[in-house]
Structure formats: C-alpha cells, structure tokens
Design a protein around this motif. Sequence first.
Motif, short mmCIF file in Angstrom:
data_model
loop_
_atom_site.label_atom_id
_atom_site.label_comp_id
_atom_site.label_asym_id
_atom_site.label_seq_id
_atom_site.Cartn_x
_atom_site.Cartn_y
_atom_site.Cartn_z
N THR A 27 0.84 -1.21 0.00
CA THR A 27 0.00 0.00 0.00
C THR A 27 0.87 1.25 0.00
OG1 THR A 27 -1.79 -1.17 1.14
CG2 THR A 27 -1.81 1.25 1.27
N GLU A 28 1.91 1.25 0.83
CA GLU A 28 2.84 2.40 0.89
C GLU A 28 3.51 2.64 -0.47
OE1 GLU A 28 4.05 4.53 3.45
OE2 GLU A 28 2.41 3.85 4.70
N LEU A 29 3.85 1.53 -1.15
CA LEU A 29 4.55 1.62 -2.44
C LEU A 29 3.60 1.76 -3.63
CD1 LEU A 29 7.26 -1.15 -1.90
CD2 LEU A 29 7.59 1.33 -1.78
N GLU A 30 2.29 1.71 -3.34
CA GLU A 30 1.26 1.75 -4.38
C GLU A 30 1.48 0.63 -5.41
OE1 GLU A 30 1.19 5.75 -5.94
OE2 GLU A 30 0.48 6.56 -4.03
N THR A 31 1.64 -0.59 -4.88
CA THR A 31 1.80 -1.78 -5.71
C THR A 31 1.03 -2.92 -5.06
OG1 THR A 31 3.44 -3.11 -6.91
CG2 THR A 31 3.98 -2.55 -4.62
N THR A 32 1.28 -4.14 -5.49
CA THR A 32 0.56 -5.29 -4.94
C THR A 32 1.43 -6.04 -3.93
OG1 THR A 32 1.34 -6.82 -6.64
CG2 THR A 32 -0.69 -5.58 -7.12
N ARG A 33 0.77 -6.84 -3.10
CA ARG A 33 1.49 -7.67 -2.15
C ARG A 33 2.38 -8.67 -2.90
NH1 ARG A 33 2.14 -12.28 -0.66
NH2 ARG A 33 0.45 -13.13 -1.92
N GLN A 34 1.90 -9.15 -4.05
CA GLN A 34 2.68 -10.11 -4.85
C GLN A 34 3.99 -9.48 -5.33
OE1 GLN A 34 -0.58 -9.50 -5.27
NE2 GLN A 34 -1.60 -11.46 -4.90
N THR A 35 3.94 -8.21 -5.71
CA THR A 35 5.15 -7.53 -6.15
C THR A 35 6.14 -7.42 -4.99
OG1 THR A 35 4.00 -6.32 -7.89
CG2 THR A 35 6.07 -5.38 -7.11
N VAL A 36 5.65 -7.06 -3.81
CA VAL A 36 6.53 -6.98 -2.63
C VAL A 36 7.14 -8.36 -2.37
CG1 VAL A 36 6.60 -6.60 -0.12
CG2 VAL A 36 5.35 -5.00 -1.61
N SER A 37 6.34 -9.40 -2.47
CA SER A 37 6.84 -10.77 -2.27
C SER A 37 7.94 -11.09 -3.28
CB SER A 37 5.69 -11.77 -2.40
OG SER A 37 6.18 -13.09 -2.30
N ARG A 38 7.74 -10.69 -4.52
CA ARG A 38 8.76 -10.94 -5.56
C ARG A 38 10.03 -10.16 -5.30
NH1 ARG A 38 3.99 -10.76 -9.46
NH2 ARG A 38 3.52 -12.97 -9.71
#
Length: 112
Positions: A27-38
């Motif tokens: 949310t902070e990065l304005e992306t998805t949880r999957q992207t953070v996981s990657r």
Amino acid sequence: MELNKFVGNKIRQFRENSRMSQGALATELETTRQTVSRYENGERKVSQDVLYQLAGIFNQPIDAFFPPRSSANEKKEHLLTIAAHLDDDVTEEEMRDILAYIDMKKRLHRGE
C-alpha cells in the motif's frame, strides 16, 4: 549471493523489523502484495525509484540495501602495507612489481 536476493532479504528484514505486513508495504509503495513478495524473494529487480521510497519508509540510507564493498583504494592500501612489511628497502618499481604479481595471482585463482 545474487544482488537481487540480497536486496530482497534486506527489504524483508526492514519490513519485519518495522512489524509491517507485505500488504501494508505494498500500500505504501502503491503496488501489490505479490510484487513486494517478488522483491523480497529476489524474483523481481527493485527500481531505483522504489529503493528511494523504501529508504524513506524504513528511515534507512539507500546503501543499507546493498552489501558492503571495500573501495579499490582500501584494497591497494592494504596491499601496500603488506608489501612494505616484507622489506623496509622496497623501491617504487619493486612495489609496482609486487602489486602486479599479487593482481596476477588473484586473477589466476579466479580463473580469469
């Protein structure tokens, strides 16, 4: 360790130390949880813009996301110290030869 994996491990470490979920960071990065996981798994390269955001979110310098590196000058100073201890009477030319020999041996051991 591969750089993407190192950076990813640091992101995970900072996120967990902040008690933040992957979803909250996304949310902070304005992306998805999957992207953070990657990012964290080293499967996706983190852009410089995202690194800048992460540094701000975790209050860390950007360098904190990368492995430490010693500078070429530090390495050369270390080699000069070693060479100088071999003989107090080493000339400049002999010192260059000693350093060239050390570099050659290092390249041979690395298979270069």
